[in-house]
Design a protein around this motif. Structure first.
Motif, mmCIF file in Angstrom:
data_model
loop_
_atom_site.group_PDB
_atom_site.id
_atom_site.type_symbol
_atom_site.label_atom_id
_atom_site.label_comp_id
_atom_site.label_asym_id
_atom_site.label_seq_id
_atom_site.Cartn_x
_atom_site.Cartn_y
_atom_site.Cartn_z
ATOM 1 N N ARG A 159 4.928 -5.555 19.630
ATOM 2 C CA ARG A 159 4.253 -5.268 20.895
ATOM 3 C C ARG A 159 2.739 -5.168 20.731
ATOM 4 N NH1 ARG A 159 8.416 -7.096 21.686
ATOM 5 N NH2 ARG A 159 10.190 -6.164 22.729
ATOM 6 N N ASP A 160 2.279 -5.163 19.466
ATOM 7 C CA ASP A 160 0.848 -5.146 19.183
ATOM 8 C C ASP A 160 0.620 -5.637 17.764
ATOM 9 O OD1 ASP A 160 1.598 -2.952 17.589
ATOM 10 O OD2 ASP A 160 0.820 -1.492 18.996
ATOM 11 N N PHE A 161 -0.638 -5.881 17.419
ATOM 12 C CA PHE A 161 -1.000 -6.251 16.052
ATOM 13 C C PHE A 161 -2.253 -5.489 15.671
ATOM 14 C CE2 PHE A 161 -3.339 -9.244 18.620
ATOM 15 C CZ PHE A 161 -4.488 -9.569 17.923
ATOM 16 N N VAL A 162 -2.489 -5.394 14.357
ATOM 17 C CA VAL A 162 -3.570 -4.554 13.843
ATOM 18 C C VAL A 162 -4.431 -5.320 12.851
ATOM 19 C CG1 VAL A 162 -2.291 -2.386 14.133
ATOM 20 C CG2 VAL A 162 -2.128 -3.635 11.984
ATOM 21 N N LEU A 163 -5.650 -4.823 12.662
ATOM 22 C CA LEU A 163 -6.505 -5.237 11.562
ATOM 23 C C LEU A 163 -6.543 -4.050 10.610
ATOM 24 C CD1 LEU A 163 -8.429 -7.294 10.234
ATOM 25 C CD2 LEU A 163 -10.300 -6.151 11.449
ATOM 26 N N MET A 164 -6.166 -4.306 9.360
ATOM 27 C CA MET A 164 -6.083 -3.249 8.368
ATOM 28 C C MET A 164 -7.071 -3.512 7.239
ATOM 29 S SD MET A 164 -3.693 -1.341 9.630
ATOM 30 C CE MET A 164 -3.260 -0.213 8.324
ATOM 31 N N GLU A 165 -7.568 -2.415 6.671
ATOM 32 C CA GLU A 165 -8.383 -2.502 5.466
ATOM 33 C C GLU A 165 -7.553 -1.982 4.308
ATOM 34 O OE1 GLU A 165 -12.559 -0.918 3.483
ATOM 35 O OE2 GLU A 165 -12.142 -0.448 5.589
ATOM 36 N N SER A 166 -7.551 -2.729 3.212
ATOM 37 C CA SER A 166 -6.806 -2.373 2.022
ATOM 38 C C SER A 166 -7.765 -1.817 0.973
ATOM 39 C CB SER A 166 -6.108 -3.618 1.465
ATOM 40 O OG SER A 166 -5.529 -3.346 0.214
ATOM 41 N N ASN A 167 -7.375 -0.694 0.389
ATOM 42 C CA ASN A 167 -8.149 -0.093 -0.701
ATOM 43 C C ASN A 167 -7.210 0.173 -1.862
ATOM 44 O OD1 ASN A 167 -10.889 0.385 0.476
ATOM 45 N ND2 ASN A 167 -9.630 1.433 1.999
ATOM 46 N N SER A 168 -7.621 -0.211 -3.054
ATOM 47 C CA SER A 168 -6.815 0.032 -4.247
ATOM 48 C C SER A 168 -7.198 1.365 -4.853
ATOM 49 C CB SER A 168 -7.036 -1.076 -5.272
ATOM 50 O OG SER A 168 -6.595 -2.302 -4.761
ATOM 51 N N ASN A 169 -6.180 2.049 -5.356
ATOM 52 C CA ASN A 169 -6.417 3.298 -6.071
ATOM 53 C C ASN A 169 -5.388 3.423 -7.182
ATOM 54 O OD1 ASN A 169 -4.003 4.455 -4.915
ATOM 55 N ND2 ASN A 169 -5.162 4.832 -3.034
ATOM 56 N N ALA A 170 -5.394 4.517 -7.900
ATOM 57 C CA ALA A 170 -4.493 4.699 -9.038
ATOM 58 C C ALA A 170 -3.025 4.631 -8.633
ATOM 59 C CB ALA A 170 -4.784 6.034 -9.717
ATOM 60 N N ASN A 171 -2.710 4.958 -7.379
ATOM 61 C CA ASN A 171 -1.327 4.956 -6.903
ATOM 62 C C ASN A 171 -0.932 3.641 -6.236
ATOM 63 O OD1 ASN A 171 -1.027 7.648 -7.723
ATOM 64 N ND2 ASN A 171 -1.959 8.371 -5.822
ATOM 65 N N GLY A 172 -1.788 2.640 -6.296
ATOM 66 C CA GLY A 172 -1.499 1.361 -5.634
ATOM 67 C C GLY A 172 -2.482 1.135 -4.506
ATOM 68 N N ALA A 173 -1.989 0.548 -3.433
ATOM 69 C CA ALA A 173 -2.849 0.258 -2.280
ATOM 70 C C ALA A 173 -2.664 1.309 -1.194
ATOM 71 C CB ALA A 173 -2.529 -1.116 -1.725
ATOM 72 N N SER A 174 -3.762 1.589 -0.505
ATOM 73 C CA SER A 174 -3.691 2.406 0.702
ATOM 74 C C SER A 174 -4.341 1.590 1.808
ATOM 75 C CB SER A 174 -4.399 3.750 0.517
ATOM 76 O OG SER A 174 -5.783 3.552 0.306
ATOM 77 N N TYR A 175 -3.894 1.819 3.021
ATOM 78 C CA TYR A 175 -4.366 1.023 4.148
ATOM 79 C C TYR A 175 -4.954 1.909 5.230
ATOM 80 C CZ TYR A 175 -1.415 -2.507 1.935
ATOM 81 O OH TYR A 175 -0.852 -3.374 1.041
ATOM 82 N N LYS A 176 -5.978 1.376 5.876
ATOM 83 C CA LYS A 176 -6.641 2.083 6.970
ATOM 84 C C LYS A 176 -6.669 1.132 8.167
ATOM 85 C CE LYS A 176 -11.226 3.699 8.288
ATOM 86 N NZ LYS A 176 -12.607 3.792 7.827
ATOM 87 N N GLU A 177 -6.176 1.603 9.299
ATOM 88 C CA GLU A 177 -6.203 0.788 10.511
ATOM 89 C C GLU A 177 -7.627 0.760 11.058
ATOM 90 O OE1 GLU A 177 -4.601 1.163 15.026
ATOM 91 O OE2 GLU A 177 -3.066 1.440 13.465
ATOM 92 N N LEU A 178 -8.147 -0.448 11.248
ATOM 93 C CA LEU A 178 -9.485 -0.622 11.813
ATOM 94 C C LEU A 178 -9.438 -0.832 13.316
ATOM 95 C CD1 LEU A 178 -11.087 -2.902 9.077
ATOM 96 C CD2 LEU A 178 -11.191 -0.405 9.284
ATOM 97 N N ALA A 179 -8.396 -1.504 13.806
ATOM 98 C CA ALA A 179 -8.258 -1.750 15.247
ATOM 99 C C ALA A 179 -6.834 -2.205 15.543
ATOM 100 C CB ALA A 179 -9.252 -2.796 15.711
ATOM 101 N N ARG A 180 -6.461 -2.070 16.829
ATOM 102 C CA ARG A 180 -5.118 -2.456 17.292
ATOM 103 C C ARG A 180 -5.271 -3.136 18.645
ATOM 104 N NH1 ARG A 180 0.273 -0.469 16.255
ATOM 105 N NH2 ARG A 180 -0.692 0.744 14.587
ATOM 106 N N TRP A 181 -4.501 -4.214 18.848
ATOM 107 C CA TRP A 181 -4.540 -4.954 20.113
ATOM 108 C C TRP A 181 -3.133 -5.148 20.637
ATOM 109 C CZ3 TRP A 181 -7.140 -6.249 15.686
ATOM 110 C CH2 TRP A 181 -8.528 -6.148 15.747
ATOM 111 N N PRO A 182 -2.947 -5.003 21.934
ATOM 112 C CA PRO A 182 -1.601 -5.194 22.507
ATOM 113 C C PRO A 182 -1.243 -6.672 22.618
ATOM 114 C CG PRO A 182 -3.174 -4.731 24.243
ATOM 115 C CD PRO A 182 -3.924 -4.599 22.942
ATOM 116 N N LEU A 183 0.038 -6.954 22.515
ATOM 117 C CA LEU A 183 0.550 -8.272 22.855
ATOM 118 C C LEU A 183 0.991 -8.187 24.316
ATOM 119 C CD1 LEU A 183 2.591 -8.975 19.603
ATOM 120 C CD2 LEU A 183 0.394 -9.978 20.270
ATOM 121 N N LEU A 184 0.934 -9.294 25.008
ATOM 122 C CA LEU A 184 1.238 -9.298 26.456
ATOM 123 C C LEU A 184 2.724 -9.161 26.734
ATOM 124 C CD1 LEU A 184 -1.117 -12.264 27.347
ATOM 125 C CD2 LEU A 184 -1.637 -9.814 27.401
#
Length: 184
Positions: A159-184
């Protein structure tokens, strides 16, 4: 300036980003249960349930000053919502990933990916240009010599899609949502 500080400063000037479908909590729990079944069959390392997603378009490293362009591109996407039925567990031997796939991915999914590719390309922003193979990675370092279990289909209501930023750390990857847009 130390070499490490120089690398940290360079990292702050860029962001590693991708477009994705992001599961709601109920779907995330369902996918985590399936990852347990795949882990039991293939061993390996289960993905952190908070990071499980369906990648649409991997942009990779992008100068932070260009993020507003990428956000504007995505804001212009007009795509209908759709459902994806993930009904196939499988394992890729070349990278040892156990995943869920869809035998018949909906046209809406490919339309959304195609729209993102065209718009990002027209903006002059580079991205990973591999043929799109929709899959949800659930286990890494899997023993793919074993047969994947048969699973009950899982329906992902996109129902929507996102733009995510990936950051690597000692435990693997972590993600931060930058924006979200609805699908019609």
């Amino acid at each position: 300036m130390s070499a490490e500080q120089g690398l940290n400063d360079a990292a702050k000037k860029t962001a590693r980003v991708f477009f994705a479908l992001w599961p709601d909590e109920a779907l995330r729990e369902e996918l985590h249960k399936v990852s347990g079944l795949l882990h039991a069959a293939h061993g390996g390392r289960r993905m952190n349930p908070a990071t499980v997603h369906l990648t649409l378009l991997f942009v990779g490293s992008l100068e932070r000053e260009r993020l507003p362009e990428l956000l504007a591109v995505a804001a212009g996407i007009q795509s209908p919502s759709f459902d994806v039925v993930f009904d196939q567990a499988d394992c890729w031997r070349h990278n040892r990933i156990a995943f869920l796939g869809a035998r018949q991915p909906p046209a809406g999914l490919f339309d959304l990916v195609g729209a993102l590719e065209r718009q990002v390309d027209q903006a002059g922003i580079g991205f990973d240009r591999r043929p799109y193979k929709p899959h949800i990675t659930l286990v890494r370092n899997a023993d793919c010599k074993k047969t994947a279990p048969a699973l009950k289909p899982i329906v992902w209501a996109a129902r929507d899609f996102v733009l995510m930023e990936s950051n690597s750390n000692a435990n693997g990857a972590s993600y931060k949502e930058l924006a979200r847009w609805p699908l019609l």
